[in-house]
Scaffold this motif. Structure first.
Motif, PDB file in Angstrom:
ATOM      1  N   MET A 184      11.761  -2.447  21.567  1.00  0.00           N
ATOM      2  CA  MET A 184      12.237  -3.513  20.701  1.00  0.00           C
ATOM      3  C   MET A 184      11.026  -4.140  20.034  1.00  0.00           C
ATOM      4  O   MET A 184      10.095  -4.581  20.712  1.00  0.00           O
ATOM      5  N   SER A 185      11.040  -4.172  18.701  1.00  0.00           N
ATOM      6  CA  SER A 185       9.888  -4.761  18.006  1.00  0.00           C
ATOM      7  C   SER A 185       9.905  -6.265  18.155  1.00  0.00           C
ATOM      8  O   SER A 185      10.871  -6.928  17.785  1.00  0.00           O
ATOM      9  N   ILE A 186       8.803  -6.736  18.696  1.00  0.00           N
ATOM     10  CA  ILE A 186       8.746  -8.183  18.878  1.00  0.00           C
ATOM     11  C   ILE A 186       8.123  -8.839  17.646  1.00  0.00           C
ATOM     12  O   ILE A 186       8.400  -9.983  17.315  1.00  0.00           O
ATOM     13  N   LEU A 187       7.267  -8.060  16.936  1.00  0.00           N
ATOM     14  CA  LEU A 187       6.572  -8.582  15.766  1.00  0.00           C
ATOM     15  C   LEU A 187       6.619  -7.540  14.670  1.00  0.00           C
ATOM     16  O   LEU A 187       6.286  -6.375  14.883  1.00  0.00           O
ATOM     17  N   VAL A 188       7.066  -7.978  13.480  1.00  0.00           N
ATOM     18  CA  VAL A 188       7.096  -7.051  12.344  1.00  0.00           C
ATOM     19  C   VAL A 188       6.420  -7.702  11.154  1.00  0.00           C
ATOM     20  O   VAL A 188       6.801  -8.795  10.745  1.00  0.00           O
ATOM     21  N   LEU A 189       5.421  -7.007  10.593  1.00  0.00           N
ATOM     22  CA  LEU A 189       4.766  -7.496   9.373  1.00  0.00           C
ATOM     23  C   LEU A 189       5.096  -6.537   8.237  1.00  0.00           C
ATOM     24  O   LEU A 189       4.909  -5.334   8.346  1.00  0.00           O
ATOM     25  N   ASN A 190       5.562  -7.135   7.129  1.00  0.00           N
ATOM     26  CA  ASN A 190       5.991  -6.341   5.991  1.00  0.00           C
ATOM     27  C   ASN A 190       5.284  -6.777   4.730  1.00  0.00           C
ATOM     28  O   ASN A 190       5.572  -7.835   4.171  1.00  0.00           O
ATOM     29  N   HIS A 191       4.372  -5.928   4.250  1.00  0.00           N
ATOM     30  CA  HIS A 191       3.664  -6.212   2.993  1.00  0.00           C
ATOM     31  C   HIS A 191       3.057  -7.608   2.944  1.00  0.00           C
ATOM     32  O   HIS A 191       3.195  -8.328   1.953  1.00  0.00           O
ATOM     33  N   ILE A 192       2.408  -7.974   4.018  1.00  0.00           N
ATOM     34  CA  ILE A 192       1.788  -9.310   4.081  1.00  0.00           C
ATOM     35  C   ILE A 192       0.536  -9.329   3.208  1.00  0.00           C
ATOM     36  O   ILE A 192      -0.296  -8.437   3.286  1.00  0.00           O
ATOM     37  N   SER A 193       0.438 -10.350   2.339  1.00  0.00           N
ATOM     38  CA  SER A 193      -0.783 -10.534   1.554  1.00  0.00           C
ATOM     39  C   SER A 193      -1.197 -12.000   1.633  1.00  0.00           C
ATOM     40  O   SER A 193      -0.366 -12.883   1.838  1.00  0.00           O
ATOM     41  N   LYS A 194      -2.520 -12.231   1.476  1.00  0.00           N
ATOM     42  CA  LYS A 194      -3.013 -13.611   1.509  1.00  0.00           C
ATOM     43  C   LYS A 194      -4.190 -13.741   0.570  1.00  0.00           C
ATOM     44  O   LYS A 194      -5.167 -12.995   0.687  1.00  0.00           O
ATOM     45  N   SER A 195      -4.094 -14.685  -0.378  1.00  0.00           N
ATOM     46  CA  SER A 195      -5.233 -14.962  -1.256  1.00  0.00           C
ATOM     47  C   SER A 195      -5.576 -16.434  -1.181  1.00  0.00           C
ATOM     48  O   SER A 195      -4.723 -17.281  -0.930  1.00  0.00           O
ATOM     49  N   PHE A 196      -6.830 -16.716  -1.442  1.00  0.00           N
ATOM     50  CA  PHE A 196      -7.296 -18.102  -1.484  1.00  0.00           C
ATOM     51  C   PHE A 196      -7.786 -18.409  -2.876  1.00  0.00           C
ATOM     52  O   PHE A 196      -8.332 -17.557  -3.562  1.00  0.00           O
ATOM     53  N   GLY A 197      -7.607 -19.632  -3.289  1.00  0.00           N
ATOM     54  CA  GLY A 197      -8.163 -20.066  -4.568  1.00  0.00           C
ATOM     55  C   GLY A 197      -7.334 -19.580  -5.743  1.00  0.00           C
ATOM     56  O   GLY A 197      -6.307 -18.930  -5.598  1.00  0.00           O
ATOM     57  N   LYS A 198      -7.785 -19.942  -6.968  1.00  0.00           N
ATOM     58  CA  LYS A 198      -7.020 -19.584  -8.176  1.00  0.00           C
ATOM     59  C   LYS A 198      -7.927 -18.972  -9.208  1.00  0.00           C
ATOM     60  O   LYS A 198      -9.148 -19.194  -9.209  1.00  0.00           O
TER      61      LYS A 198
END
Lengths: 649, 248
Positions: free
Chosen positions: B1-15
């Motif tokens: 059983m998947s306890i954690l699923v990450l799907n196409h996670i992205s993270k950017s800082f600033g503009k």
């Protein structure tokens, strides 16, 4: 010069730490400069009571200088600890200890120069204003206060130079006994405060309660001043021990109660408070005592000034009041008129009264017991006057039986309707006011005027007679003064009588002279009270600011951790804010309690200056407390901005 | 059983011009009972990824589900509650509160969850024994050594019986003996069923896990399963992968 440049950079990069110190320092320089200007002012010296006033001011000045000294040592300690981090870095990069020493010298020199310059500018700007205030307060017309007094400036700068020299020595000494890596780590090292010890905690509470008890139960006597000093020492020690030790014991007791402690809000706040009290106990106690002293100074001197008119009226219900052991003669009246004419003074209607010499004693139950020896435990002076005089002066038509008397006493004097004097009991009717109610010989005993049917009944009460006369005068201020001084000289010359010596007139009091003394005494005291309070309040504000800064840095890391462990930002904020609020409110609450207990003691000391109005003192005390509280909260809110900026960075 | 699923996670800082992309497209899942290590160079985004999983930061894009709960749908207050009810943390810098003694530090998440103090003490007893911190409970964090602090932090993380234990460079500030001790402990609790996700740049530490993910340039570059390998071989393989990863 590299070291000078580094010194300047250290200051400019750490303005958050150095600027408040600089400003507070400048203000203290300014205030001390103003104070010195006053005490070295030639025109003040030449005033009538000028030298006495200058002496009073010197006492206030010594107090102010002492506070300035301790304050600067305390703040400099905080500033140097923050500086250690940078010094450690420079040391690791290769600067020797003597290089660091020279840098510190430059930092101190810059601070000294800047604060002295700013301080003198500040002082010179306000000294005229203060001079005007003093003129008005003391009603001294010929007071000249120059903007720049080189003497005052030199003494003031000299004092601060000496203080800075001591600070520098302290900084250099601290530098000697430390190695660079310690310097680097020093900023993060936690202060290990003494653990709350049961002995100290309980001792603190006991000391505080004892001090309060002494203050409240003090009696008006020669020992009053020593009692007061003792109470002060106990309250100071008690306050420190309660803040430092007792608070922690109390919180630890809460912690021991597991059912109470292991609840979410209690858990965080109790343990947080234990930690904060350990770190801040001493400073909080200091803030509390600074506030207490400022309040006591203002309340005492302010009340005195406010009651000045009332006291003046007590001494002089008419502009001139005199008493003689024989009736006022025609030639006396001629003297009064001729002197008046010489000085262009108008003399009003004469008011005459015959009264018995006072009998000194105290009320016990419904008896007036006459004191065998008049000492500090005696409270009253009682006079008997025929009711005919009362009717004449008050334009009344009262008839009294032989065993009936009218009584006019000070507020809260005697309220029963029967009184026994020297074995005889009289029915008492109280009256609110009497135009010629006055304090004979300006003593500290409360006057009680009793009006009886006739001379015989009066003589039952007291033996010998006095003849009192009062009248008002009008004219130019300087003429009035000359008139009354001349008259006083004539009437108070020493006369030899059968086997004794006395003055011609039994007593003589004139408004112009008395009011001048009062203005200078009470006005001067108020001036000193205000100045001392300002210094205290400035010290309080600066200490609060630095506390917010240090709490901010400490809490910043805690905030992050608490959120990671599972508190939301709101919850973390409210948990920490309630602790910080509690920590900062404790000193003002403590000050309020201290002042509350001080007021009875102050009231008894003020009786020495014929200030009997308890209500005025209490009212003024409450108003001052309220104003101080509002100001304190305002300062807290302002300094909290700094705290939030640090925590949210 | 998947306890954690990450799907196409992205993270950017600033503009705009100063925008920095820490994570571009992260996809993986963690099963119950797994012990996963995340490796990568400094600045590769490992800690950012962990912070997102820990609900301490929000992803710029993508979806993350933990225990069937879509984390992006949670409000800040709910995230905090979620953290203390389902997650346990062990950080490099211990992050113990100096205002609490060690026992209270461990109790903190339970107190926040309104657990009775009897229950808390019951849970602490076996844990303290296992971690050998019984003597330290009445002392304060600043009075004990780094290795001891980390064990206290581990107790804090484990006492809530979390669905997922997150560790960010847990051995970073420890000497070799304490490092070994901590890793053996993690291994032990994992065998008892605890799911662990550990960020590390030490091959030795990663070799205790049964799966290692390598992050480079914002994506999962490479993945290694331990399978039946001995720990020594597995460690060498991880180390080789790191060398390849960091080669120009």
């Amino acid at each position: 010069m590299l070291k000078l440049k580094l010194a300047r950079q250290t200051i400019s990069k750490n303005l958050q730490i150095y600027l408040p110190f600089l400003l507070a320092n400048a203000v203290l320089v300014g205030i001390n400069y103003i104070f010195f200007s006053m005490t070295t002012n030639k025109s003040l010296e030449k005033q009538n009571y000028g030298s006495g006033l200058i002496q009073l001011m010197n006492i206030g000045l010594v107090f102010t200088l002492a506070i300035t000294f301790f304050f600067m040592i305390y703040i400099n300690g905080i500033v140097s600890r923050r500086r250690n981090h940078e010094l450690g870095l420079y040391s690791i990069l290769g600067m020797t200890r003597s290089d660091l020493g020279k840098m510190i010298f430059f930092i101190d020199a810059i601070m000294f120069a800047a604060s002295s310059f700013l301080g003198l500018v500040f002082g010179a700007t306000f000294v005229k204003f203060v001079g005007l205030g003093l003129k008005k307060l003391l009603e001294m017309e010929r007071l000249n206060v120059p903007v720049f007094s080189s003497v005052a400036a030199i003494i003031c700068i000299g004092y601060f130079a000496a203080v800075y020299f001591i600070l520098l020595l302290g900084d250099l000494w601290r530098l000697r006994s430390v190695n660079p890596l310690d310097l680097w780590k020093a900023t993060n090292r936690r202060e290990k405060e003494p653990r709350g010890s049961w002995v100290f905690g309980i001792a603190g509470v006991v000391a505080l309660c004892t001090g309060y008890a002494i203050a409240v139960r003090m009696k008006v006597s020669m020992d009053a001043v020593t009692s007061f000093m003792l109470a002060v020492v106990l309250v100071v020690i008690g306050t420190y021990l309660v803040f430092i030790a007792f608070s922690i014991i109390f919180l630890k007791m809460l912690r021991k109660n597991k059912n109470f402690y292991y609840r979410r809000n209690h858990f965080i706040s109790v343990s947080g408070m234990i930690y904060r009290m350990k770190q801040n106990g001493a400073s909080l106690a200091s803030i509390c005592l600074l506030l207490t002293t400022a309040l006591v100074a203002i309340v005492t001197t302010g009340t005195l000034r406010l009651s000045q008119e009332a006291t003046l009226k007590l001494y002089n219900p008419y502009d001139v009041v005199m008493t003689k052991k024989t009736p006022i003669s025609h030639s006396d009246k001629m003297m009064i008129q001729s002197k008046a004419k010489d000085n262009h003074v108008m003399v009003g209607k004469y008011v005459n009264m015959m009264m018995t010499e006072p009998i000194y004693g105290n009320f016990s139950g419904s008896t007036y017991s006459v004191s065998k020896t008049v000492d500090m435990s005696t409270e009253n002076q009682l006079f008997a006057v025929p009711v005919a005089d009362y009717n004449r002066i008050q334009k009344q038509n009262v008839h009294l039986a032989k065993n009936e008397i009218l009584m006019c006493s000070s507020k809260g004097g005697y309220d029963k309707n029967r009184l026994t004097i020297k074995g005889k009991t009289y029915k008492v009717r109280h009256i609110d006011s009497f135009d010629f109610y006055f304090d004979y010989q300006r003593t500290i005993f409360k006057p009680i005027f009793v009006f009886a049917k006739d001379k015989t009944v009066c003589e039952q009460i007291s033996g010998k007679w006095l003849y009192a006369m009062g009248y008002d005068i009008s004219g130019k201020k300087s003429d009035l003064k000359k008139y009354t001084t001349g008259l006083e000289n004539k009437f108070t010359t020493i006369v030899k009588k059968k086997n004794s010596q006395g003055t011609y007139m039994d007593s003589f009091a004139d408004r112009p002279s008395v009011s001048e003394v009062f203005n200078q005494l009470f006005g001067g005291l108020l001036f000193i009270g205000i100045f001392v309070s300002i210094v205290m309040l400035i010290a309080t504000v600066v200490v609060m600011y630095y506390k917010q800064v240090s709490e901010g840095y400490a809490d910043r890391d805690r905030f992050k951790t608490m959120q990671q462990v599972g508190l939301s930002r709101e919850e973390t904020k409210s948990a920490i804010n309630s602790q910080v609020l509690t920590v900062f409110m404790l000193p003002i609450i403590g000050a309020a309690v201290n002042v509350g207990f001080a007021i009875p003691a102050i009231q008894k000391m003020l009786v020495f200056l014929a200030m009997y109005d308890k209500l005025l003192l209490t009212k003024f005390g409450i108003v001052s407390l309220a104003v101080t509280f509002l100001g304190y909260v305002a300062v807290y809110k302002l300094t909290t901005n700094v705290y939030e900026n640090i925590v949210n960075r | 059983m998947s306890i954690l699923v990450l799907n196409h996670i992205s993270k950017s800082f600033g503009k705009g011009d100063s925008q920095v992309t820490a994570l571009r497209d992260i996809r993986f899942s963690v099963e119950e009972g797994e012990y996963v290590a995340i490796m990568g160079e400094s600045g590769a985004g490992k800690s950012t990824l962990l912070n997102i999983i820990a609900t301490l930061e929000t992803a710029t894009g993508g979806q993350i589900t933990l225990n069937n709960q879509d984390l992006s749908k949670l409000k800040e207050k709910e995230k905090a509650a979620f953290r203390r009810q389902h997650l346990g943390f062990v950080f490099q810098n211990f992050n113990l509160l100096d205002t609490f003694n060690n026992r209270d530090n461990i109790f903190l998440p339970l107190v926040l969850n309104k657990v009775s103090h009897k229950e808390m003490e019951k849970r602490l007893e076996p844990l303290a024994k296992e971690l050998e911190i019984e003597q330290l409970l009445d002392r304060y964090p600043y009075e004990i050594s780094g290795g001891q602090k980390q064990r206290v932090a581990a107790a804090r993380a484990l006492i809530t019986k979390p669905d997922l234990l997150l560790a960010d460079e847990p051995t970073g500030a420890l000497d070799s003996q304490n490092t070994k001790r901590l890793l053996v402990l993690f291994d032990r609790v994992n065998k008892q069923g605890q799911t662990i996700l550990m960020v590390t740049h030490s091959s030795q530490a990663a070799s205790y896990a049964n799966r290692t993910l390598f992050i480079k340039d914002g994506i999962i570059y490479h993945e290694l399963y331990r399978g039946d390998m001995s720990q020594k071989d597995y460690a060498k393989k991880i180390s080789d992968s790191m060398t390849v990863l960091t080669a120009e």
